[in-house]
Design an enzyme around this catalytic site. Structure first.
Site, short mmCIF file in Angstrom:
data_model
loop_
_atom_site.label_atom_id
_atom_site.label_comp_id
_atom_site.label_asym_id
_atom_site.label_seq_id
_atom_site.Cartn_x
_atom_site.Cartn_y
_atom_site.Cartn_z
N ARG A 273 0.76 -1.23 -0.06
CA ARG A 273 -0.11 0.09 0.06
C ARG A 273 0.93 1.12 0.10
O ARG A 273 1.82 1.25 0.66
CB ARG A 273 -0.88 -0.15 0.91
CG ARG A 273 -1.66 1.27 1.24
CD ARG A 273 -2.97 1.39 2.35
NE ARG A 273 -3.57 2.76 2.33
CZ ARG A 273 -4.24 3.12 1.52
NH1 ARG A 273 -4.70 2.47 0.51
NH2 ARG A 273 -4.83 4.39 1.42
N ASP A 360 -5.99 18.54 -6.19
CA ASP A 360 -4.98 17.49 -5.69
C ASP A 360 -3.46 17.82 -6.06
O ASP A 360 -3.52 18.36 -7.43
CB ASP A 360 -5.26 16.17 -6.11
CG ASP A 360 -4.50 15.13 -5.16
OD1 ASP A 360 -3.49 15.27 -4.89
OD2 ASP A 360 -5.07 14.01 -5.03
N ARG A 362 -0.76 16.19 -4.83
CA ARG A 362 0.06 15.13 -4.74
C ARG A 362 1.01 14.54 -5.89
O ARG A 362 2.03 14.27 -5.76
CB ARG A 362 -0.67 13.75 -4.08
CG ARG A 362 -1.16 14.04 -2.94
CD ARG A 362 -2.01 12.92 -2.22
NE ARG A 362 -3.38 12.87 -2.85
CZ ARG A 362 -4.09 12.10 -2.74
NH1 ARG A 362 -3.97 11.33 -1.83
NH2 ARG A 362 -5.42 12.02 -3.35
#
Length: 452
Positions: A273, A360, A362
């Site tokens: 993950r 966003d 990121r």
């Protein structure tokens, strides 16, 4: 006394000479370190100025000695080959420590006992800039790969630290009690503690490749960072010869359950993950988002994989509030609750854009670098439903065999698999968040207001 100048020289070196990268008497190819005298401040430096002689870096070369060390400390200003400072956003605290008289600016760390406690690499991906451009792959091997530089007096700092730890999560204890997890005394103890290996990584950017991944020129990337940091790093403009940048941002931590040596083996199960920081949920359990349940579910699956003889990885990026920061995140929370119709899944990301101008930041283009540093070429179980993360990883050549289903935010960039198979967009519009009654006084039903 300290004076501030706009000097075109990067240093006040203890020894000035006209020979580029002067060698020592052993003629071993390693220059003699020039120690900067911290008696004045240069506002910026320029590529062709007298005394400016950065150590060369051949980014992507498999031999660390030919690649060269990253020099980004204040002791070797004339030979420095990176812009920025070590410790990411914490570098400001180093300045505070010096200002408070608690830290000698000439101090050189004793790295004798700091070497990694388990082996990582080298891997073929280390010599491919298209695979690694935001991490120094040799960042944990400073005392080994650059021992001769250290012996000669260079101040070279690790950008990666590798160690081991026990992880104690209440969710793992609950899983043991519910018999979802079975202690084996090796990966998982009877107490619910799990044993893992971990690595902390500071970002080290190779600007030409970072620019390529973001689809812009290196010059425009430099200008954009310089502009949006209010001119904090003038060398981004004045030193085009320096291609390495240590940005003032958070890094990442890698947690590994099982044997790290098995990670490159595609025949051995690997569960993974990639998680972006959410302090409110991950640490304090705030229920306005579901980040901690995703994280703890992934840890449980990583432990199970390790117990089956495989390996589990959780990569934890410091990208709070989609890299917009926690203040922006909370402003968005207020907007979500106060908007007409209340908090809804349909407007989840629109509220962020309304406050921050973007949904966003990121930008997962750099995210797979950590996987390549570990030597990952195949992930058997990917514990994430983010299409952005999935696409970023597979676009770099890493194979993903199975996307493990978790309930996710399906309105934008997420794939919830079978959980939402028979739910259409109309049905999703019915999803509403809790009303916090921000603008209304809340009375405890058990308290009876006094009579007038």
């Amino acid at each position: 006394m300290c004076t501030t100048t706009s000097s075109t020289s990067s240093t006040s070196p203890s020894k000035n000479n006209n020979k580029k990268q002067k060698l020592n008497n052993d003629d071993d190819g390693i220059p003699v370190p020039e120690i900067t005298q911290l008696d004045h401040v240069a506002l910026t430096t320029h590529s062709d100025a007298f005394g400016v002689d950065p150590l060369p870096i051949s980014w992507g070369h498999p031999d660390p000695m030919i690649r060269g060390p990253v020099i980004c400390t204040v002791r070797h200003s004339s030979q420095r080959n990176a812009i920025g400072a070590h410790s990411g956003s914490y570098c400001i605290y180093t300045g505070l420590a010096v200002a408070a008289g608690k830290l000698n600016p000439d101090y050189v760390p004793n790295l004798k006992l700091t070497s990694p406690v388990f082996k990582v690499g080298p891997h073929p991906s280390w010599s491919d800039p298209k695979k690694i451009a935001s991490i120094d792959p040799f960042g944990h091997l400073v005392t080994e790969a650059y021992a001769k530089y250290l012996e000669k007096g260079f101040d070279i700092r690790p950008t990666i630290a590798v160690t081991k730890a026990h992880i104690d999560l209440p969710e793992c204890r609950e899983a043991v009690a519910a018999k979802r997890l079975i202690p084996d005394g090796k990966i998982l103890l009877a107490s619910g503690q799990s044993i893992c290996s971990k690595a902390a990584i500071e970002p080290v950017w190779y600007l030409p490749e970072v620019a390529r991944r973001f689809g812009c020129t290196e010059s425009y990337l430099r200008q954009s960072i310089f502009r949006m940091t209010n001119g904090m790093y003038p060398e981004l403009i004045t030193r085009p010869d320096i291609k390495i940048f240590l940005p003032p941002i958070g890094g990442l931590t890698i947690y590994i359950w099982g044997d790290p040596d098995t990670i490159p083996d595609e025949d051995i199960e690997l569960t993974c993950r990639v998680h972006d920081e959410c302090n409110g949920s991950d640490v304090f359990g705030s229920d306005i988002c579901t980040c901690r349940p995703y994280l703890t579910h992934a840890i449980e699956e990583c432990i199970k994989t390790a117990q089956r003889g495989g390996c589990g990885i959780v990569i934890y990026y410091r990208k709070e509030g989609r890299s917009l920061g926690e203040v922006t995140k909370y402003l968005v929370y207020n907007t979500r609750k106060r908007q007409e119709g209340g908090d809804s899944a349909a407007n989840y990301f629109n509220c962020t854009e309304r406050v921050a101008g973007v949904q966003d930041t990121r930008f997962q283009a750099l995210m797979p670098d950590a996987l390549h540093w570990l030597g990952v070429t195949k992930i058997h179980n990917f514990i994430s439903m983010s299409d952005m993360k999935y696409n970023a990883i597979v676009s770099t050549g890493i194979k993903i065999e199975n996307r493990v289903e978790i309930t996710a935010k399906v309105f934008h960039g997420y794939n919830a698999g079978e959980s939402y198979k028979n739910i259409d967009e109309k049905e999703l519009h019915k999803t509403k968040g809790r009303d916090y009654n921000y603008d209304k006084p809340v009375l405890d039903e058990k308290v009876v207001p006094p009579s007038p």
